[in-house]
Scaffold this active site. Structure first.
Site, PDB file in Angstrom:
ATOM      1  N   ASP A   1      -0.443  -0.926   5.785  1.00  0.00           N
ATOM      2  CA  ASP A   1      -0.175  -0.358   7.105  1.00  0.00           C
ATOM      3  C   ASP A   1      -1.124  -0.965   8.120  1.00  0.00           C
ATOM      4  O   ASP A   1      -2.216  -1.414   7.772  1.00  0.00           O
ATOM      5  CB  ASP A   1      -0.402   1.169   7.065  1.00  0.00           C
ATOM      6  CG  ASP A   1       0.727   1.830   6.269  1.00  0.00           C
ATOM      7  OD1 ASP A   1       0.537   2.963   5.823  1.00  0.00           O
ATOM      8  OD2 ASP A   1       1.768   1.154   6.074  1.00  0.00           O
TER       9      ASP A   1
ATOM     10  N   ASP B   1      -2.963   0.455  10.054  1.00  0.00           N
ATOM     11  CA  ASP B   1      -3.982   1.416  10.525  1.00  0.00           C
ATOM     12  C   ASP B   1      -5.306   1.146   9.799  1.00  0.00           C
ATOM     13  O   ASP B   1      -5.421   0.188   9.041  1.00  0.00           O
ATOM     14  CB  ASP B   1      -3.506   2.847  10.239  1.00  0.00           C
ATOM     15  CG  ASP B   1      -3.231   3.054   8.750  1.00  0.00           C
ATOM     16  OD1 ASP B   1      -2.575   4.018   8.391  1.00  0.00           O
ATOM     17  OD2 ASP B   1      -3.667   2.168   7.964  1.00  0.00           O
TER      18      ASP B   1
ATOM     19  N   ASP C   1      -6.849   2.674   7.367  1.00  0.00           N
ATOM     20  CA  ASP C   1      -6.750   2.694   5.896  1.00  0.00           C
ATOM     21  C   ASP C   1      -6.210   1.356   5.394  1.00  0.00           C
ATOM     22  O   ASP C   1      -6.739   0.752   4.478  1.00  0.00           O
ATOM     23  CB  ASP C   1      -5.802   3.824   5.451  1.00  0.00           C
ATOM     24  CG  ASP C   1      -6.599   5.064   5.093  1.00  0.00           C
ATOM     25  OD1 ASP C   1      -6.013   6.055   4.653  1.00  0.00           O
ATOM     26  OD2 ASP C   1      -7.844   4.984   5.267  1.00  0.00           O
TER      27      ASP C   1
ATOM     28  N   GLU D   1       0.841  -1.200   0.000  1.00  0.00           N
ATOM     29  CA  GLU D   1       0.000   0.000   0.000  1.00  0.00           C
ATOM     30  C   GLU D   1       0.869   1.240   0.000  1.00  0.00           C
ATOM     31  O   GLU D   1       1.703   1.420   0.868  1.00  0.00           O
ATOM     32  CB  GLU D   1      -0.864   0.001   1.260  1.00  0.00           C
ATOM     33  CG  GLU D   1      -1.614   1.280   1.492  1.00  0.00           C
ATOM     34  CD  GLU D   1      -2.026   1.438   2.969  1.00  0.00           C
ATOM     35  OE1 GLU D   1      -1.674   0.549   3.763  1.00  0.00           O
ATOM     36  OE2 GLU D   1      -2.671   2.432   3.292  1.00  0.00           O
TER      37      GLU D   1
END
Ligand code: 28F
Length: 632
Positions: A496, A498, A500, A423
């Site tokens: 990641d 997180d 997203d 990503e």
């Protein structure tokens, strides 16, 4: 109907064989294998209901980790067996000692594939059986894998009938002995859909959860349940009939999704690999729609007809057959495919006749279904043309910029090569420096790819990111996907840690589940696990992958520094290699599809565009715990 009695039990052998090689009897001793113990006992209860004795089964996960299953059937016979032992003792301590294996009429559900309750006893620390029968309550207790601890004794009077079995899987045999409430619920709900006289109760005492399932409308409710979070065109279509002693019960409904979802059962056993009944069903669907489309001029005479895949796009269907034992044939490694030849023509004729009638009687619905079919036919033909073009190397420029973003591996060995889908460009840059260029390729994704569950087939394949993933893997997509052509042994999603990243991970999983399912089924799809923290203490440092690990590492340290990695882009190549890419030291989560029905639903709930069920599903089901296998 066979007169069940003590005589109908054949004694084969003791339980030592089971304890020596448990996997021979339940397939494995992991979580899945342990749940087979539950299925075995539950199937015996369900068998009673199928034979129309009793109408309720309850399952309870107890505080001590044991499982209790109860039914209100006739109760296991309690008389003496010719061996001199009591019948329950024989049933629970001798292998294959169940008269159920020789029943007449419709085969009992678990009996055909079940290995008998004695195997469960052999692999349990203890097992208690309480039988309500002939106005008495009878009790027997076994321990250490089937040794009688308390012989069959009467404990009082009752006016009920039924059987209750409680057992605790042996922790020496199963490293993880906790029963999964969700898994048990899914399976019991499925049984309730298939048996509309059955009420099922599942309870988790420690977690204080309880579900009750009862569906008067049987498989019609099953289809409604699977489709509850999708847009549909019409009410569920029921198709019923009996020919040559084969009972056919089908429910079908078209939705606006792009995938087909056909589940089939024979005598309440799921035929996971399909078989003659599914072949007959699919033939009838294609034939009925093509004939109707031609008759009504929706397909012009010279136009090509719908292929099977067009006619089944967006189709959810449940096939539930009852086949007499004497013509029942299962095939394949796991007996998951129906072989009975007559089932094909019986299902084909009953489905074709009912569907023809339905289409004639519901013109506007038929036209809307067929118009969507037509669109998918056009999209499929376009996709096929694109693949042919790619195969014979046309529009090189188009292909070049598709793989433009790819940093390829030096060798071309599909048996060992790995494709990291990363990503964001910054993480992509770090991954290019960190990787082992001999066998690791990097494909950076620019931001969010589209939500393939909501988007239609055509705009999915316009999307740059999706196209480059398809092109790099090199094995096509959808029904044309051929897992033998993949260019990589491992396709690894690295995002990641997180929100997203989690969303992109979900989008990619949805795409692969919908359009490259065999990639997952054959075990080629993984999720990389970058560390969440780096802990420095003194001259040393360690990486933590979960919050629990962090607590563990710092609990006995005084001065230390914790760095929380916000994203892959923050990491240097060296630690990214060591912690996340080096096959010697990384953690990879293999993606697998735990249960067809559920996975289908889970993907559509999470990624579908009907909002309500999604929130509810996430609240109900998503524990963000690290599982050794990531299930979708
Ligand atoms: C909690 C699990 O195991 N229920 C069962 C029965 C009822 C009969 C039966 C079972 C006959 C001799 C082979 C009763 N009356 N729930 C259960 N309910 N097994 S298991 O019979 C076993 C056969 O051994 C039963 C008349 N016929 C059968």
């Amino acid at each position: 109907m066979t007169k069940y009695d003590e005589e109908s039990i054949t004694i084969l052998e003791g339980l030592d064989a089971v304890k020596k090689r448990p996997a021979m009897y339940i397939g494995s001793t992991d979580k899945k294998g342990m749940h087979h113990l539950a299925w075995e006992i539950i199937d015996n209860s369900i068998d009673e209901i199928i034979n129309n004795y009793g109408d309720k089964v309850s399952v309870r996960i107890n505080k001590d980790g044991s499982l209790t299953v109860a039914d209100n059937g006739r109760g296991v016979p309690t008389g003496k067996h010719k061996s001199g032992k009591t019948t329950p003792e024989v049933i629970y301590t001798m292998l294959h000692a169940g008269g159920k294996f020789q029943s007449e009429g419709y085969k009992v559900s678990g009996g055909l594939h079940g290995v008998g309750a004695s195997v469960v006893n052999a692999l349990s620390k203890w097992m208690e059986v309480t039988i309500f029968r002939d106005g008495e309550i009878h009790y027997i207790k076994f321990s250490d894998g089937g040794k009688v601890e308390i012989p069959l004794t009467k404990q009082g009077k009752t006016n009920k009938t039924g059987t209750i079995v409680t057992f605790l899987p042996d922790p020496e045999v199963f490293k993880n002995t906790s029963f999964s409430y969700t898994t048990i619920c899914e399976r019991m709900q499925e049984s309730a859909f298939l048996l509309n006289n059955l009420t099922v109760e599942v309870e988790d005492i420690p977690d204080e959860k309880k579900n009750v399932y009862h569906y008067d409308n049987g498989i019609i409710s099953f289809v409604e349940y699977i489709n509850e979070d999708k847009k549909t065109f019409h009410k569920v279509v029921p198709i019923k009939g009996t020919k040559s002693n084969v009972e056919v019960d089908i429910a079908l409904q078209y939705t606006d999704s792009y995938t087909e979802n056909i589940l089939s059962f024979v005598n309440n056993v799921k035929t996971v690999d399909g078989g003659t009944h599914e072949i007959g069903f699919k033939t009838a669907i294609t034939k009925a729609f093509n004939e109707y489309a031609k008759d009504k001029g929706i397909l012009k005479a010279k136009e090509k007809t719908f292929e099977g895949s067009d006619a089944r796009e967006g189709l959810t269907a449940i096939l539930n057959l009852k086949i007499p034992e004497n013509i029942l044939q299962f095939e394949g490694q796991t007996k998951g495919r129906l072989g009975t030849p007559i089932a094909r023509s019986v299902v084909e004729n009953i489905t074709y006749d009912s569907l023809k009638y339905y289409l004639e009687e519901n013109r506007e619905i038929s036209v809307s279904i067929i118009e969507k079919m037509n669109k998918s036919k056009i999209a499929r033909e376009a996709a096929r043309k694109a693949r042919e073009a790619a195969r014979n190397g046309k529009n090189k420029k188009e292909m070049r910029n598709l793989s433009g973003k790819l940093t390829p591996a030096q060798t071309k060995n599909a048996k060992i090569n790995e494709l990291y889908i990363v990503e964001g460009n910054s993480a992509g840059g770090t991954a290019k420096k960190a990787r082992d260029r001999k066998f690791q390729a990097i494909l950076p994704l620019r931001g969010k790819i589209i939500n393939t569950e909501k988007a239609s087939m055509t705009d999915i394949f316009k999307n740059e990111e999706i196209n480059s993933i398809i092109h790099c893997i090199g094995a096509g997509y959808g029904l044309e996907f051929d897992v033998k052509d993949i260019n990589y042994d491992k396709v690894i999603i690295m995002t990641d840690a997180d929100d997203d990243g989690a969303h992109i991970q979900c989008l990619l999983l949805t795409f692969f589940f919908r359009y490259m399912k065999p990639l997952i089924e054959e075990g080629h799809l993984y999720i990389a696990m970058p560390p969440l923290y780096k802990v420095d203490y003194g001259k040393k440092h360690e990486y933590c992958y979960t919050d629990e690990e962090l607590k563990e590492i710092i609990k006995d340290k005084t001065n230390y520094k914790i760095q929380r990695y916000k994203g892959l882009g923050e990491m240097n190549p060296e630690p990214l290699w060591t912690t996340t890419m080096n096959p010697e030291s990384r953690n990879l989560i293999k993606v697998n599809i735990d249960d067809g029905t559920l996975a289908e639903k889970r993907v559509s709930v999470l990624m579908g565009d009907v909002v309500e069920p999604r929130k509810e599903w996430i609240n109900e089901n998503v524990e963000f715990s690290l599982e050794d296998d990531y299930k979708i």
